[in-house]
Design a protein around this motif. Sequence first.
Motif, mmCIF file in Angstrom:
data_model
loop_
_atom_site.group_PDB
_atom_site.id
_atom_site.type_symbol
_atom_site.label_atom_id
_atom_site.label_comp_id
_atom_site.label_asym_id
_atom_site.label_seq_id
_atom_site.Cartn_x
_atom_site.Cartn_y
_atom_site.Cartn_z
ATOM 1 N N ILE A 49 0.841 -1.200 0.000
ATOM 2 C CA ILE A 49 0.000 0.000 0.000
ATOM 3 C C ILE A 49 0.875 1.249 0.000
ATOM 4 O O ILE A 49 2.013 1.225 0.456
ATOM 5 N N PRO A 50 0.343 2.367 -0.528
ATOM 6 C CA PRO A 50 1.107 3.607 -0.501
ATOM 7 C C PRO A 50 1.231 4.152 0.931
ATOM 8 O O PRO A 50 0.455 3.776 1.802
ATOM 9 N N PHE A 75 -0.171 11.158 0.946
ATOM 10 C CA PHE A 75 -1.398 11.503 0.197
ATOM 11 C C PHE A 75 -1.558 13.024 0.151
ATOM 12 O O PHE A 75 -1.338 13.700 1.161
ATOM 13 N N SER A 108 -13.864 1.520 -10.821
ATOM 14 C CA SER A 108 -13.627 1.694 -9.387
ATOM 15 C C SER A 108 -12.311 1.006 -9.035
ATOM 16 O O SER A 108 -12.279 -0.101 -8.495
ATOM 17 N N GLN A 130 -8.652 -2.892 -10.011
ATOM 18 C CA GLN A 130 -9.171 -4.228 -9.683
ATOM 19 C C GLN A 130 -10.484 -4.478 -10.439
ATOM 20 O O GLN A 130 -10.725 -5.569 -10.940
ATOM 21 N N SER A 189 -4.595 4.952 -7.794
ATOM 22 C CA SER A 189 -4.424 4.471 -6.418
ATOM 23 C C SER A 189 -3.017 4.674 -5.885
ATOM 24 O O SER A 189 -2.837 4.983 -4.711
ATOM 25 N N LYS A 190 -2.015 4.472 -6.717
ATOM 26 C CA LYS A 190 -0.656 4.543 -6.207
ATOM 27 C C LYS A 190 -0.115 5.969 -6.179
ATOM 28 O O LYS A 190 0.904 6.237 -5.560
ATOM 29 N N SER A 248 -4.691 8.504 -4.503
ATOM 30 C CA SER A 248 -5.399 7.892 -3.370
ATOM 31 C C SER A 248 -6.052 6.590 -3.802
ATOM 32 O O SER A 248 -6.847 6.584 -4.739
ATOM 33 N N PRO A 249 -5.755 5.494 -3.091
ATOM 34 C CA PRO A 249 -6.490 4.254 -3.375
ATOM 35 C C PRO A 249 -7.900 4.260 -2.794
ATOM 36 O O PRO A 249 -8.796 3.603 -3.316
ATOM 37 N N GLY A 250 -8.102 5.020 -1.713
ATOM 38 C CA GLY A 250 -9.395 4.991 -1.023
ATOM 39 C C GLY A 250 -10.517 5.641 -1.801
ATOM 40 O O GLY A 250 -11.691 5.433 -1.494
ATOM 41 N N MET A 251 -10.181 6.445 -2.820
ATOM 42 C CA MET A 251 -11.225 7.054 -3.645
ATOM 43 C C MET A 251 -11.689 6.115 -4.754
ATOM 44 O O MET A 251 -12.720 6.343 -5.360
ATOM 45 N N ARG A 252 -10.914 5.047 -5.017
ATOM 46 C CA ARG A 252 -11.282 4.015 -5.987
ATOM 47 C C ARG A 252 -11.577 4.594 -7.378
ATOM 48 O O ARG A 252 -12.717 4.506 -7.859
ATOM 49 N N ALA A 297 -9.008 7.765 5.287
ATOM 50 C CA ALA A 297 -10.058 8.064 4.311
ATOM 51 C C ALA A 297 -9.563 7.886 2.878
ATOM 52 O O ALA A 297 -10.333 7.559 1.982
ATOM 53 N N LEU A 298 -8.267 8.123 2.676
ATOM 54 C CA LEU A 298 -7.714 8.056 1.325
ATOM 55 C C LEU A 298 -6.983 6.736 1.064
ATOM 56 O O LEU A 298 -6.515 6.490 -0.041
ATOM 57 N N GLN A 299 -6.911 5.884 2.080
ATOM 58 C CA GLN A 299 -6.176 4.626 1.981
ATOM 59 C C GLN A 299 -7.122 3.471 1.644
ATOM 60 O O GLN A 299 -8.340 3.611 1.727
ATOM 61 N N HIS A 338 -12.955 -2.812 -2.383
ATOM 62 C CA HIS A 338 -13.840 -2.218 -1.385
ATOM 63 C C HIS A 338 -14.489 -0.992 -1.990
ATOM 64 O O HIS A 338 -13.985 -0.438 -2.970
ATOM 65 N N SER A 382 -13.335 4.350 0.595
ATOM 66 C CA SER A 382 -13.198 4.560 2.035
ATOM 67 C C SER A 382 -13.800 5.904 2.433
ATOM 68 O O SER A 382 -14.576 6.008 3.391
#
Lengths: 408, 408
Positions: free
Chosen positions: A38-39, A44, A101, A104, A252-253, A256-260, B65-67, B284, B287
């Motif tokens: 993970i980053p 971020f 999204s 993946q 993501s890398k 932000s990965p969390g924003m998909r 939140a961004l992970q 997922h 986030s």
Amino acid sequence: MTLLNLLASRSSRMKASEIRELLKLLDQPDIISFAGGIPDPSLFPAEAIGDAYQAVLGGAEAGAALQYQVSEGFLPLRKWLAGQMGRLGVQCDEANIFITSGSQQALDYLGKLFLSPGDTALVTWPTYLGALQAFNAYEPRYDQLTPAGGNMTPEAYRAAAAAPTAFSKGGGKVKFAYLVPDFANPTGNTLDAGQREAVLDLAGELDIAVIEDAAYRALRYDGEAVPPILALDCARSGGIDNARTLYCGSFSKILSPGMRVGWVCAPRHVVEKLVLMKQASDLHSPSINQMVMHRVAETIFDDQVEKLIGAYRRRRDALLGALEASMPKGISWSRPDGGMFVWLTLPDGADASDLLARSVKEARVAFVPGNAFYADGTGRNTLRMSFTLADDRAVGEGVPRLAKLLRG
Amino acid sequence: MTLLNLLASRSSRMKASEIRELLKLLDQPDIISFAGGIPDPSLFPAEAIGDAYQAVLGGAEAGAALQYQVSEGFLPLRKWLAGQMGRLGVQCDEANIFITSGSQQALDYLGKLFLSPGDTALVTWPTYLGALQAFNAYEPRYDQLTPAGGNMTPEAYRAAAAAPTAFSKGGGKVKFAYLVPDFANPTGNTLDAGQREAVLDLAGELDIAVIEDAAYRALRYDGEAVPPILALDCARSGGIDNARTLYCGSFSKILSPGMRVGWVCAPRHVVEKLVLMKQASDLHSPSINQMVMHRVAETIFDDQVEKLIGAYRRRRDALLGALEASMPKGISWSRPDGGMFVWLTLPDGADASDLLARSVKEARVAFVPGNAFYADGTGRNTLRMSFTLADDRAVGEGVPRLAKLLRG
């Protein structure tokens, strides 16, 4: 991908009780972990992203940001990405860009699009575990791609794909080759232009698609960028709408990965099929995240890449230096030009899952055993170390402790 | 779901060129549209949502939140939703809650979980088109559920499911019943408690799952809430982990569809399977959107429901009043207690797709022809009108114009 799932995957020999015990140990704060792919969240651009959410929700776009959106994605983001692909040598427009999204989801959709049960996917040994998980849902067989040299002949791949097995009546076809050409997960290896051309030659002879997973592409710390397989494909096929390569990109890398938010750059006829798939599966990726990603990417993408390159290059160098300084003979590792991972090969007969169990208990160091990345469950003497979260203490203390354990 | 896709769907008799012409007309600003099944964006709580993004990204949670996030979803949101389900009579905890990217994703995953090609899904005639699209990917057959009375016997459903067809060798099984029990899309109809119990009786005899799509549940404008099918199921089965009902909830109609946050409330063993599916398909849901949705829901959910009820009730009443005042004899319509839709039935032999083409040209009024919502492509004399975006002018001018056209 959590370590739990990795360890629990079919290719691990560990018992459930051993895995549970191990995971309890991993939670302890003194464990130094090189496991997570993970980053670093401290890198971020949270402020820029926060400002963009505020700007989108505080202005005239608020209604659109919170409303349903078309399945192909937010048009200005697709246009921006088409421009970015142009910088990489892929002339295309928004009709060739499909928002996913995360990448993946692209792998899931492409697996669904191409694979019927018993068909064959060509992958490297090892390859990205998440790709195997995405494709597994469609019950393929796997055969080995060796783009660095030594691929089988098209006839041999075809014959293997069509042969019956214990699980299949036979008659399957080779449907695509999947690979991560830049700083691969898990090995860190990069294919040169000649190797990429050879993949296209093979794919042409087999008349199959090439899935180019470019998740790490922007994170190059040394040397010159190699053109994407898709760019080489466009040059030989006469343009993107004739290409067989499907490029999977991701924010993501970098952001932000969390924003998909990821994308596929592909011939228009493939994008049209993916749009229908997305409409049936989740309608569209979040409108607001696409709009925010567009604003942020347009403003700071290149600066953010520079920032990450500086930070991750130092960590890669520190990890490689520590391995050099402390690892015993008989252990080798990759020297990646970018990305997030270094790949270690232990002596024949060693088992990295067993090593992990001992390492967490005795050396208080974690990593990912390599066999989970092999479609055939081999590779027991390999392991993956991520350097994105490796600070000076992790490298300075963790690597010598692991090396000491390996020296026995 | 865009009108384009509705019209282009397999059940429409319109030619591609006719559809294109129609869509050009629909873009014109003087068209009054009752077609879109979407919430009114002017009612989105944009300020509260903007504040929540700011709070999450400006504080200690920014990194998380961004992970990357676990596939089952953000734990505090799952806990809050378990509490909400408790208010509806479903005693459960976070292990029974799975976060999805909107309830469309829940339908896709449940289709994937249950359906093999040739299996049967029981649905109402008509039903939510997006459910048919999600399930169609898994190549089922459909049989008709008539929960308001007149279901076939379990033996008859089983025999129909197992019979061979032109597309299937036979041997399929009935796998689940799917329904929207509250203010259904497209009819607006609601099942009473007795009808819900009867669905559970049938599902018990067939030993199949029940997929309860509760997308509109909170939007009740009249009368008393009916317990969710899942609550009735828990009461008879002894608790959620023994239930056969899978409840699909969504924030799309209350807070924002563009953030793509929904959930499934289900027995733990089903949630565990959905988590593995999500990990392989998109890792997922975002986030940050889950964290923001949790903050906003915790703070303003009930107030927002009240606000929407006030606004949409007025619009429903206005639409029903205008239909009453102007529609000719021979046309009937539903009188929904909530939700977003009124369902019109034209005289036998009428074709609502043809009517739409004329209506857009001559009356400048749009709606959705009903046959797209029928798994068997019937229902040509039906149509759906949405009142969520229907302001005074739309109702006061649009309905009389449509009525005039219908009178000939």
